[in-house]
Scaffold this active site. Structure first.
Site, mmCIF file in Angstrom:
data_model
loop_
_atom_site.group_PDB
_atom_site.id
_atom_site.type_symbol
_atom_site.label_atom_id
_atom_site.label_comp_id
_atom_site.label_asym_id
_atom_site.label_seq_id
_atom_site.Cartn_x
_atom_site.Cartn_y
_atom_site.Cartn_z
ATOM 1 N N GLU A 12 2.687 -4.944 1.767
ATOM 2 C CA GLU A 12 2.785 -3.490 1.726
ATOM 3 C C GLU A 12 4.217 -3.109 2.119
ATOM 4 O O GLU A 12 4.759 -3.651 3.073
ATOM 5 C CB GLU A 12 1.790 -2.940 2.749
ATOM 6 C CG GLU A 12 1.724 -1.453 2.817
ATOM 7 C CD GLU A 12 0.598 -1.008 3.762
ATOM 8 O OE1 GLU A 12 0.103 -1.851 4.529
ATOM 9 O OE2 GLU A 12 0.250 0.167 3.718
ATOM 10 N N GLU B 295 -5.094 7.374 0.642
ATOM 11 C CA GLU B 295 -5.126 6.805 2.001
ATOM 12 C C GLU B 295 -4.781 7.875 3.035
ATOM 13 O O GLU B 295 -3.616 8.167 3.296
ATOM 14 C CB GLU B 295 -4.149 5.615 2.098
ATOM 15 C CG GLU B 295 -4.267 4.883 3.412
ATOM 16 C CD GLU B 295 -3.358 3.664 3.493
ATOM 17 O OE1 GLU B 295 -3.855 2.540 3.419
ATOM 18 O OE2 GLU B 295 -2.131 3.842 3.612
ATOM 19 N N HIS C 198 6.039 -0.541 3.754
ATOM 20 C CA HIS C 198 5.605 0.505 4.694
ATOM 21 C C HIS C 198 6.782 0.887 5.576
ATOM 22 O O HIS C 198 7.653 0.063 5.859
ATOM 23 C CB HIS C 198 4.459 -0.083 5.526
ATOM 24 C CG HIS C 198 3.661 0.919 6.306
ATOM 25 N ND1 HIS C 198 4.127 1.513 7.450
ATOM 26 C CD2 HIS C 198 2.411 1.414 6.096
ATOM 27 C CE1 HIS C 198 3.202 2.330 7.913
ATOM 28 N NE2 HIS C 198 2.153 2.301 7.110
ATOM 29 N N ASP D 184 3.687 1.943 0.089
ATOM 30 C CA ASP D 184 2.940 2.941 0.853
ATOM 31 C C ASP D 184 3.797 4.205 0.810
ATOM 32 O O ASP D 184 4.956 4.182 1.226
ATOM 33 C CB ASP D 184 2.754 2.460 2.291
ATOM 34 C CG ASP D 184 2.046 3.497 3.150
ATOM 35 O OD1 ASP D 184 0.889 3.271 3.512
ATOM 36 O OD2 ASP D 184 2.659 4.540 3.468
ATOM 37 N N HIS E 265 -0.563 2.533 -2.147
ATOM 38 C CA HIS E 265 -1.226 3.322 -1.105
ATOM 39 C C HIS E 265 -0.674 4.737 -1.119
ATOM 40 O O HIS E 265 0.458 4.977 -0.722
ATOM 41 C CB HIS E 265 -0.968 2.713 0.285
ATOM 42 C CG HIS E 265 -1.796 1.506 0.547
ATOM 43 N ND1 HIS E 265 -1.566 0.685 1.613
ATOM 44 C CD2 HIS E 265 -2.866 0.992 -0.115
ATOM 45 C CE1 HIS E 265 -2.466 -0.294 1.596
ATOM 46 N NE2 HIS E 265 -3.253 -0.134 0.562
#
Lengths: 344, 129
Positions: free
Chosen positions: A157, A314, A159, A189, A278
């Site tokens: 991910e 999310e 992030h 994300d 996400h």
């Protein structure tokens, strides 16, 4: 919206190829408070049309994970089929710092730790596993034979606080350029291309007694220039120098690892390697627009980029409220469908 | 505006029990996923304004009982996110039906996030059962 963007958005020849979905992470409040069971949440995603994509976090939803019984797997597959849902990504975790005060897991140990989690994904019918940066490029390379054998795709991910050109991310890009495996990719994300802080989160922090001057300091560092990881440390340094309480400083420090500012167009650079997304979101204005992440730019961009995977809605509101994740995801799906309508 | 983690860390209805083996306090894991008990730390505990020393607290989960100082070694023991652990206080005897102020600071070090210490601090009046 600027005129040129609106015109670009309306290009008639562009078609949405990706599908929407939900991660059960959004329903942390419902699940954690025993209001809904795992099975009830899966049903809810189906009944409310919040799929077709369904993402699950192994260590959240499954007792005893990564051990998954045949009975659990069969029940899950039945449920998914009953509601015409499509398993998208199983979130796995490299808990490399599990030995508090001791040595982090070695590469061998991390590979051994992730192996049964990836097998669990296969058993449950997930085509993708989401890892994190704690599963380093070396670990990913070592796991490639397993994911090739199982036919499961894998990737970290992307992030906050990391940007697409952080050295830790560049290392994966170099690995992927060398290995050229279609099974390895990235999972952006959208909290890492935010434009603002969610107002309800700031409100909750004020109500919890975080001093306004400390919040102001955090916001000014967060909004200012500089490397996103440096900002987190810079805030901690300046807050400590100003003698704020360590507990308050640590509470606000988390914010720098949840959301960062980054030009949303960076995703175009790696679009062919994006295996899942996400859609992090927090809060909506009265018109139903999300206030922290520029969905009006992001979603058309992923259409243009030809993205063909899934987007998991999310919601991370459990960090500041007891509100309903189910209602939040419904709003996010409504917004996404409105923005994507010209491409369908 | 509260969070579930703050509101339900301690259980106001049935989360404090008087037993022959001392007081028992139910505690939830204030995180979205299960974690190994090795990354769980009782930062501080007060009962009726009195500090309880960490050597006077036992952490009970999955049918096992741990000294707090031994928790970091148990990286293979998972605290499932829906379960309550029990803090057992052998030295504290309570009368059933009496109210007590419990203040708990629980620290978590999520083992996949570098440098994160997640602090949850809650103070509540609990009725002993």
């Amino acid at each position: 919206m600027p005129v040129e963007r609106r015109e670009r958005n309306m290009k008639p020849n562009l078609k949405q190829k990706f599908k929407l979905g939900t991660t059960l992470f959004s329903f942390t409040n419902e699940f954690w408070s025993h209001e809904y069971t795992f099975e009830q949440l899966v049903r809810k995603v189906g009944e409310l049309g919040l799929g077709p994509g369904l993402e699950v976090i192994g260590f959240q939803s499954i007792r005893g994970f990564p051990n998954v019984s045949d009975e659990f797997a069969a029940r899950f597959r039945d449920l998914v089929a009953m509601y015409k849902l499509e398993p998208t990504s199983l979130a796995i975790n490299a808990d490399v710092w599990a030995r508090r005060g001791g040595a982090p897991l070695s590469v061998d140990e991390t590979v051994a730790y992730l192996d049964p989690q990836i097998r669990a994904a296969k058993k449950l019918g997930f085509p993708v596993v989401r890892s994190q940066l704690a599963a380093t490029p070396e670990v990913v390379e070592r796991l490639l034979p397993l994911v090739e054998k199982l036919g499961v795709r894998m990737g970290p991910e992307l992030h906050a606080p990391w940007t697409i050109d952080s050295p830790a991310i560049v290392a994966y890009r170099e690995l992927y350029a060398r290995l050229r495996s279609p099974l390895l990719g990235f999972i952006p994300d959208f909290g890492s291309c935010a434009k603002a802080w969610p107002a309800p989160y700031l409100r909750q922090l004020r109500e919890a007694g975080i001093p306004p001057a400390l919040l102001d300091l955090a916001m000014s560092v967060w909004n200012g220039d500089g490397d996103t990881q440096w900002k987190r440390d810079e805030f901690a340094r300046r807050a400590a120098a100003a003698k704020f309480e360590p507990a308050s400083i640590s509470r606000l420090g988390v914010l720098f690892s949840m959301l960062i500012k980054q030009d949303p167009h960076v995703w175009m650079e790696i679009m062919p390697q994006i295996i899942h997304v996400h859609c992090k979101f927090y809060d909506f204005d009265v018109d139903g627009n999300e206030t922290t992440v520029p969905y009006d730019e992001l979603l058309p961009m992923f259409v243009e980029g030809g993205y063909e995977g899934y987007m998991s809605s999310e919601w991370e509101g459990h960090m500041y409220s007891r509100g309903s994740g189910i209602e939040a995801v419904q709003k996010h799906h409504a917004l996404s469908k409105r923005i994507l309508a010209p491409y369908n | 505006m509260d969070t579930c983690f703050n509101a339900l860390l301690l259980n106001a209805e049935r989360g404090l029990r008087a037993t022959p083996n001392g007081a028992e306090i139910d505690v939830r894991l204030p995180w979205y996923r299960s974690l190994p008990v090795s990354v769980v730390e009782v930062g501080s505990l007060k009962v009726d304004e009195q500090d309880v020393a960490s050597s006077d607290i036992r952490f009970e989960l999955n049918g096992k009982s741990f000294e707090l100082q031994d928790l970091p070694a148990h990286s293979g023991e998972f605290w499932f996110v829906l379960d309550a652990a029990v803090l057992r206080l052998p030295g504290i005897r309570l009368e059933p039906g009496t109210d007590h102020e419990v203040e708990l600071q629980l620290n978590l070090y999520p083992p996949y996030v570098p440098h994160l210490k997640w602090v949850t601090k809650v103070r509540r009046t609990l009725r002993a059962r």
